[in-house]
Design an enzyme around this catalytic site. Structure first.
Site, short mmCIF file in Angstrom:
data_model
loop_
_atom_site.label_atom_id
_atom_site.label_comp_id
_atom_site.label_asym_id
_atom_site.label_seq_id
_atom_site.Cartn_x
_atom_site.Cartn_y
_atom_site.Cartn_z
N GLY A 200 0.85 -1.19 0.00
CA GLY A 200 0.00 0.00 0.00
C GLY A 200 0.88 1.23 0.00
N CYS B 13 -8.96 21.01 18.88
CA CYS B 13 -8.81 21.20 20.32
C CYS B 13 -8.25 19.97 21.02
CB CYS B 13 -10.17 21.56 20.92
SG CYS B 13 -10.67 23.19 20.40
#
Ligand code: LLP
Length: 415
Positions: free
Chosen positions: A276, A344
């Site tokens: 991959g 965040c």
């Protein structure tokens, strides 16, 4: 090949200035090189000759339909891990008979659909899975082609999150149990034994772990051949070939092939590979724009518009991705900074304590080696729409996925 290079001080993907792509499509933006991707597949394909073989691209690394189509056109097979990936391959013009279906948790629905499509092989990861495949195939009046994924107990010396061939891994069937499961498979009318498979991990930068794993598998292969002399067709040695992110020196296709071919030459089996990252990793970058440069009493932060939801590898594995300015200036000052996104989380970073070109607000940066497990692992965390993707081919380029809008973000929700 290196598809990403500076020309006249501007970073290009093949013959296209990436700054131009950022202007046209906005940031964050994934940019892929078709020539690199297809070239890597072809290099491995060529290196494995004259052995009969099939290079099955691991879809999980980058499952964009345009990428899959380019590889399908080159003649690739595909390694899939879900029904979703199967549908992508089919949509992109890939051939299901050239697909191997891996994964420890295949559902009945996925198995049935794969059988209907004429899947090349199921790489089976446990006895309960084998029993399920056998009973579904039976009920459909078919014989399911299978290989067992065998765990040879080899340490590939990579990040522990992406090492799969060691004894304690959830993947595969232990080498010492494999023959018993093959014997059981040989008795099941719904099963046809087609192959033997192994995959030891990812981002492997040496040939030795492959050689060791193959050596450990060879006696089993002879035993399976005795069990299923008519139907045994292939030995699948998995994926995991590493790439250069920083200063690694992974083997090129030819060196890898030279190391494994002598062991495989006299088997009389087709050799399957499932790379991959090797195919797409260095064929993609993530373009991002600097929003602010923030100085705290202890650190400097380059705050960019890409975040861990776009590229989670640094946060998840502390992976190193080179980050370069798209506009190269010969006399640039250097500084040290964390490159962070707007999410965040303190773990939202693309680089930490990085010595890098001193960049300023509004500048474009390229996060390199982002073609594999970048977009494919992206999420909508913090209600951020996913990035757009562009595929470049020479001077031409095309949008391969449009930027996700707020509407699409909430599409499936009910209020
Ligand atoms: N075959 C099987 C059965 C696999 O599990 C994998 C990857 C591959 C092939 C392809 O491996 P590759 O050639 O790309 O190394 N998200 C991680 C990598 C996870 C790999 C999962 N399995 C990362 O970003 O490094």
């Amino acid at each position: 090949m290196n598809a990403f290079q500076y020309k006249s001080g501007q970073l290009h993907c093949e013959d296209v200035s990436v700054a131009r792509l950022a202007e046209e499509f906005g940031t964050p933006l994934y940019v892929y090189s078709r020539q690199h991707i297809v070239g890597q597949w072809q290099a491995l394909d060529k290196a494995m000759k004259p052995l009969e073989h099939l290079v099955c691209y691991a879809v999980k690394a980058n499952s964009n339909l345009s990428v899959l189509r380019a590889l399908a056109e080159a003649g690739a097979g595909f390694d899939i891990v879900s029904g979703g990936e199967l549908e992508r391959v089919i949509r992109a013009g890939g051939d299901p008979t050239k697909c191997v279906f891996a994964g420890v948790g295949k559902t009945a629905m996925e198995i049935e659909r794969a059988l209907r499509c004429g899947i090349g092989c199921f790489n089976v990861e446990s006895l309960p899975e084998l029993l399920r495949i056998a009973s579904i195939a039976d009920a459909m009046g078919r014989r399911a082609p299978v290989a067992l994924r065998v765990n040879p107990g080899v340490d590939p010396d990579t990040h522990h999150y992406i090492s799969t061939g060691k004894h304690e891994s959830k993947f595969g069937i232990a080498l010492q149990d494999a023959l018993a499961v093959y014997r059981a498979a040989a008795e099941m009318p719904g099963i046809e034994i087609r192959g033997v498979q192994t995959h030891i991990g990812s981002q492997i930068t040496k040939t030795a772990p492959y050689v060791l794993a193959i050596r450990k598998m060879l006696p089993l292969i002879q035993q399976v051949r005795a069990l299923a002399p008519q139907t045994l067709e292939f030995f699948d040695i998995g994926g995991g070939l590493g790439i250069r992110y920083r200063n690694e020196r992974p083997p090129a296709a030819a060196a890898f092939a030279a190391a494994v071919k002598p062991l495989l030459r006299n088997l009389g089996l087709r050799i399957v590979l499932e790379p991959g990252r090797f195919i797409v990793g260095n064929g993609g970058v993530l373009l991002t724009r600097v929003q602010y440069v923030k100085q705290t009493p202890v650190k400097r932060f380059v705050i960019v518009d890409a975040a861990m939801n776009d590229l989670i590898r640094p946060s998840l594995y502390e992976s190193y991705h080179e980050i370069v300015p798209v506009r190269k200036l010969s006399a640039r000052r250097m500084f040290q900074a964390d490159v962070v996104g707007p999410v965040c989380e303190s773990g939202d970073f693309l680089a930490q304590d990085r010595r890098m070109a001193a960049v300023g607000e509004g500048e474009l940066l390229a996060v390199m080696s982002a073609g594999a497990y970048g977009m494919a692992m992206s999420s909508n965390y913090n209600s951020r729409g996913r990035a757009a993707e562009v595929l470049v081919d020479g001077r031409r380029y095309a949008l391969a996925r449009r930027r996700e809008g707020v509407g699409e973000l909430m599409q499936a929700e009910i209020s």
